[in-house]
Design a protein around this motif. Structure first.
Motif, PDB file in Angstrom:
ATOM      1  N   PHE A  78       0.903  -1.138  -0.042  1.00  0.00           N
ATOM      2  CA  PHE A  78      -0.028  -0.077   0.034  1.00  0.00           C
ATOM      3  C   PHE A  78       0.795   1.094  -0.099  1.00  0.00           C
ATOM      4  CE2 PHE A  78       0.663  -1.836   4.249  1.00  0.00           C
ATOM      5  CZ  PHE A  78       1.092  -0.713   4.820  1.00  0.00           C
ATOM      6  N   ALA A  79       0.390   2.274  -0.501  1.00  0.00           N
ATOM      7  CA  ALA A  79       0.882   3.561  -0.602  1.00  0.00           C
ATOM      8  C   ALA A  79       0.543   4.429   0.607  1.00  0.00           C
ATOM      9  CB  ALA A  79       0.457   4.373  -1.933  1.00  0.00           C
ATOM     10  N   ILE A 124       6.896 -14.948  -4.862  1.00  0.00           N
ATOM     11  CA  ILE A 124       5.545 -15.114  -5.019  1.00  0.00           C
ATOM     12  C   ILE A 124       5.048 -14.640  -6.209  1.00  0.00           C
ATOM     13  CG2 ILE A 124       3.420 -14.516  -3.873  1.00  0.00           C
ATOM     14  CD1 ILE A 124       5.421 -13.976  -1.235  1.00  0.00           C
ATOM     15  N   GLU A 125       4.678 -15.331  -7.018  1.00  0.00           N
ATOM     16  CA  GLU A 125       4.056 -15.053  -8.254  1.00  0.00           C
ATOM     17  C   GLU A 125       2.396 -14.915  -8.020  1.00  0.00           C
ATOM     18  OE1 GLU A 125       4.659 -14.422 -11.501  1.00  0.00           O
ATOM     19  OE2 GLU A 125       6.756 -15.213 -11.799  1.00  0.00           O
ATOM     20  N   ALA A 126       1.925 -13.760  -8.301  1.00  0.00           N
ATOM     21  CA  ALA A 126       0.585 -13.227  -7.924  1.00  0.00           C
ATOM     22  C   ALA A 126      -0.397 -14.095  -8.976  1.00  0.00           C
ATOM     23  CB  ALA A 126       0.266 -11.918  -8.162  1.00  0.00           C
ATOM     24  N   GLN A 127      -1.082 -14.937  -8.359  1.00  0.00           N
ATOM     25  CA  GLN A 127      -2.250 -15.612  -9.070  1.00  0.00           C
ATOM     26  C   GLN A 127      -3.768 -14.678  -9.106  1.00  0.00           C
ATOM     27  OE1 GLN A 127      -2.007 -18.486 -10.886  1.00  0.00           O
ATOM     28  NE2 GLN A 127       0.104 -18.416 -10.256  1.00  0.00           N
ATOM     29  N   ARG A 128      -3.758 -14.022  -8.015  1.00  0.00           N
ATOM     30  CA  ARG A 128      -4.910 -13.029  -8.287  1.00  0.00           C
ATOM     31  C   ARG A 128      -4.439 -11.679  -7.552  1.00  0.00           C
ATOM     32  NH1 ARG A 128      -8.806 -13.727  -4.983  1.00  0.00           N
ATOM     33  NH2 ARG A 128      -7.815 -15.216  -3.598  1.00  0.00           N
ATOM     34  N   ILE A 129      -4.981 -10.692  -7.853  1.00  0.00           N
ATOM     35  CA  ILE A 129      -4.738  -9.537  -7.296  1.00  0.00           C
ATOM     36  C   ILE A 129      -6.045  -8.685  -7.074  1.00  0.00           C
ATOM     37  CG2 ILE A 129      -3.589  -7.218  -7.490  1.00  0.00           C
ATOM     38  CD1 ILE A 129      -1.169  -8.472  -9.292  1.00  0.00           C
ATOM     39  N   VAL A 130      -6.276  -8.134  -5.763  1.00  0.00           N
ATOM     40  CA  VAL A 130      -7.127  -7.155  -5.625  1.00  0.00           C
ATOM     41  C   VAL A 130      -6.657  -5.827  -5.427  1.00  0.00           C
ATOM     42  CG1 VAL A 130      -9.318  -6.290  -4.127  1.00  0.00           C
ATOM     43  CG2 VAL A 130      -8.864  -8.840  -4.357  1.00  0.00           C
ATOM     44  N   TYR A 131      -6.901  -4.927  -6.318  1.00  0.00           N
ATOM     45  CA  TYR A 131      -6.337  -3.722  -6.444  1.00  0.00           C
ATOM     46  C   TYR A 131      -7.391  -2.567  -6.104  1.00  0.00           C
ATOM     47  CZ  TYR A 131      -4.055   0.537  -8.249  1.00  0.00           C
ATOM     48  OH  TYR A 131      -3.684   1.824  -8.533  1.00  0.00           O
ATOM     49  N   THR A 132      -7.178  -1.737  -4.859  1.00  0.00           N
ATOM     50  CA  THR A 132      -7.860  -0.835  -4.799  1.00  0.00           C
ATOM     51  C   THR A 132      -7.352   0.844  -4.728  1.00  0.00           C
ATOM     52  OG1 THR A 132      -8.804  -2.153  -2.803  1.00  0.00           O
ATOM     53  CG2 THR A 132      -9.118   0.373  -2.659  1.00  0.00           C
ATOM     54  N   TRP A 186      -8.905   6.929  -6.141  1.00  0.00           N
ATOM     55  CA  TRP A 186      -9.039   7.997  -7.061  1.00  0.00           C
ATOM     56  C   TRP A 186      -9.818   7.699  -8.516  1.00  0.00           C
ATOM     57  CZ3 TRP A 186      -7.541  13.081  -6.565  1.00  0.00           C
ATOM     58  CH2 TRP A 186      -7.172  13.858  -7.628  1.00  0.00           C
ATOM     59  N   LEU A 187      -9.637   6.133  -8.562  1.00  0.00           N
ATOM     60  CA  LEU A 187     -10.546   5.779  -9.945  1.00  0.00           C
ATOM     61  C   LEU A 187     -12.055   6.201  -9.912  1.00  0.00           C
ATOM     62  CD1 LEU A 187      -9.369   2.168  -9.996  1.00  0.00           C
ATOM     63  CD2 LEU A 187      -8.636   4.122 -11.571  1.00  0.00           C
ATOM     64  N   ARG A 188     -12.561   6.656  -8.468  1.00  0.00           N
ATOM     65  CA  ARG A 188     -13.805   7.023  -8.665  1.00  0.00           C
ATOM     66  C   ARG A 188     -14.149   8.316  -9.252  1.00  0.00           C
ATOM     67  NH1 ARG A 188     -16.632   5.697  -3.102  1.00  0.00           N
ATOM     68  NH2 ARG A 188     -18.025   7.406  -3.810  1.00  0.00           N
ATOM     69  N   ARG A 189     -13.141   8.898  -9.417  1.00  0.00           N
ATOM     70  CA  ARG A 189     -13.184  10.492 -10.191  1.00  0.00           C
ATOM     71  C   ARG A 189     -13.354  10.119 -11.441  1.00  0.00           C
ATOM     72  NH1 ARG A 189     -10.962  15.767  -8.854  1.00  0.00           N
ATOM     73  NH2 ARG A 189     -10.242  16.798 -10.914  1.00  0.00           N
ATOM     74  N   GLU A 190     -12.860   9.102 -12.038  1.00  0.00           N
ATOM     75  CA  GLU A 190     -13.043   8.871 -13.442  1.00  0.00           C
ATOM     76  C   GLU A 190     -14.344   7.748 -13.905  1.00  0.00           C
ATOM     77  OE1 GLU A 190      -9.151   7.546 -15.360  1.00  0.00           O
ATOM     78  OE2 GLU A 190      -8.131   8.367 -13.803  1.00  0.00           O
ATOM     79  N   GLY A 191     -14.972   7.490 -12.702  1.00  0.00           N
ATOM     80  CA  GLY A 191     -16.120   6.740 -13.014  1.00  0.00           C
ATOM     81  C   GLY A 191     -15.968   5.192 -12.972  1.00  0.00           C
ATOM     82  N   PHE A 192     -14.791   4.732 -12.223  1.00  0.00           N
ATOM     83  CA  PHE A 192     -14.479   3.421 -12.226  1.00  0.00           C
ATOM     84  C   PHE A 192     -14.789   2.654 -10.835  1.00  0.00           C
ATOM     85  CE2 PHE A 192     -12.292   4.566 -16.061  1.00  0.00           C
ATOM     86  CZ  PHE A 192     -12.456   3.664 -17.011  1.00  0.00           C
ATOM     87  N   ALA A 193     -14.875   1.587 -10.660  1.00  0.00           N
ATOM     88  CA  ALA A 193     -15.083   1.199  -9.156  1.00  0.00           C
ATOM     89  C   ALA A 193     -13.638   1.383  -8.561  1.00  0.00           C
ATOM     90  CB  ALA A 193     -15.213  -0.469  -9.178  1.00  0.00           C
ATOM     91  N   PRO A 194     -13.673   1.635  -7.237  1.00  0.00           N
ATOM     92  CA  PRO A 194     -12.416   1.756  -6.616  1.00  0.00           C
ATOM     93  C   PRO A 194     -11.596   0.614  -6.349  1.00  0.00           C
ATOM     94  CG  PRO A 194     -14.200   2.096  -5.160  1.00  0.00           C
ATOM     95  CD  PRO A 194     -14.762   2.029  -6.254  1.00  0.00           C
ATOM     96  N   ARG A 195     -12.446  -0.836  -6.276  1.00  0.00           N
ATOM     97  CA  ARG A 195     -11.743  -2.163  -6.075  1.00  0.00           C
ATOM     98  C   ARG A 195     -11.524  -2.912  -7.556  1.00  0.00           C
ATOM     99  NH1 ARG A 195     -13.955  -3.744  -1.441  1.00  0.00           N
ATOM    100  NH2 ARG A 195     -11.923  -2.971  -0.490  1.00  0.00           N
ATOM    101  N   GLN A 196     -10.600  -3.112  -8.002  1.00  0.00           N
ATOM    102  CA  GLN A 196     -10.579  -3.814  -9.368  1.00  0.00           C
ATOM    103  C   GLN A 196      -9.785  -5.338  -9.044  1.00  0.00           C
ATOM    104  OE1 GLN A 196     -11.257  -2.392 -12.377  1.00  0.00           O
ATOM    105  NE2 GLN A 196     -12.116  -0.811 -11.296  1.00  0.00           N
ATOM    106  N   PHE A 197     -10.275  -5.989  -9.828  1.00  0.00           N
ATOM    107  CA  PHE A 197      -9.882  -7.676  -9.739  1.00  0.00           C
ATOM    108  C   PHE A 197      -8.812  -7.869 -10.963  1.00  0.00           C
ATOM    109  CE2 PHE A 197     -13.597  -6.833  -7.648  1.00  0.00           C
ATOM    110  CZ  PHE A 197     -13.195  -6.976  -6.228  1.00  0.00           C
TER     111      PHE A 197
END
Length: 195
Positions: A85-86, A144-152, A155-166
């Motif tokens: 996390f940042a 650790i090679e990521a198989q899945r990533i949940v990205y949050t 700021w994406l909401r500002r562009e009309g995107f969901a803040p949580r991406q998969f």
């Protein structure tokens, strides 16, 4: 009352980023940070360990002492979750990722070691500890090679995107059980009760 970020108010958008844009944002996060929290489980229960990491694409790696508690847990169960996390200044700056995968412990004799080793920047650690740069570390490299990533990223909401991406790995090295889906819409987000 005036709002600094009015786009944070109200329900979250549901729109998904295309894969290329999502991967770019994930790689930017991985490149701009160097600390993660590694979650493992073993005979004595769960363990969350702050770890300095390096990355190569969607793989994170670190070295550690062979007898450390995290290594004992990885020997018992290689399944891990990694939180990156940042720094948080406010909701608008909220940005992070949860990586899910299996840890592999590589020695210099393992076939894949040479693929990852050049991305592992051990030199800075040696300089900090006044160690010779002529003597690279000899401990194992945990990858650790990521198989899945949940990205949050709020700021994406500002562009009309969901803040949580998969994101789910595709192609070689992919978990055959995993597939691109929206676990949030299905009510199956890891760590969150369904429904």
């Amino acid at each position: 009352m005036p709002l600094t970020n009015p786009w944070l108010a109200g329900p979250s958008p549901k729109k998904r980023l295309d894969r290329e844009r999502l991967e770019e944002r994930i790689l930017n996060l991985l490149s701009s940070q160097n600390m993660c929290v590694l979650a493992t489980a073993g005979p004595e229960g769960p363990l969350a360990t702050p770890v300095r990491y390096f990355h190569l694409d969607f793989a994170v790696m670190f070295s550690t002492a062979p007898g450390s508690p995290k290594m004992r847990n990885l020997a018992s169960d290689p399944r891990v979750s990694v939180g990156i996390f940042a720094p948080l200044v406010g909701q608008a700056s909220s940005r992070g990722a949860q990586l899910f995968g299996r840890a592999r412990v590589l020695s210099e004799h393992d076939r894949d070691f040479e693929h990852y080793w050049p991305a592992f920047r051990w030199q800075s650690d040696h300089v900090e500890r006044s160690r010779s740069l002529d003597e690279p570390p000899s401990g194992p490299l945990v990858v650790i090679e990521a198989q899945r990533i949940v990205y949050t990223e709020h700021w994406l909401r500002r562009e009309g995107f969901a803040p949580r991406q998969f994101w789910t790995r595709r192609g070689e090295g992919a978990d055959p059980v995993a597939e691109d889906r929206d676990p949030e819409a299905e009510g199956t987000v890891p760590g969150r009760p369904a429904g």
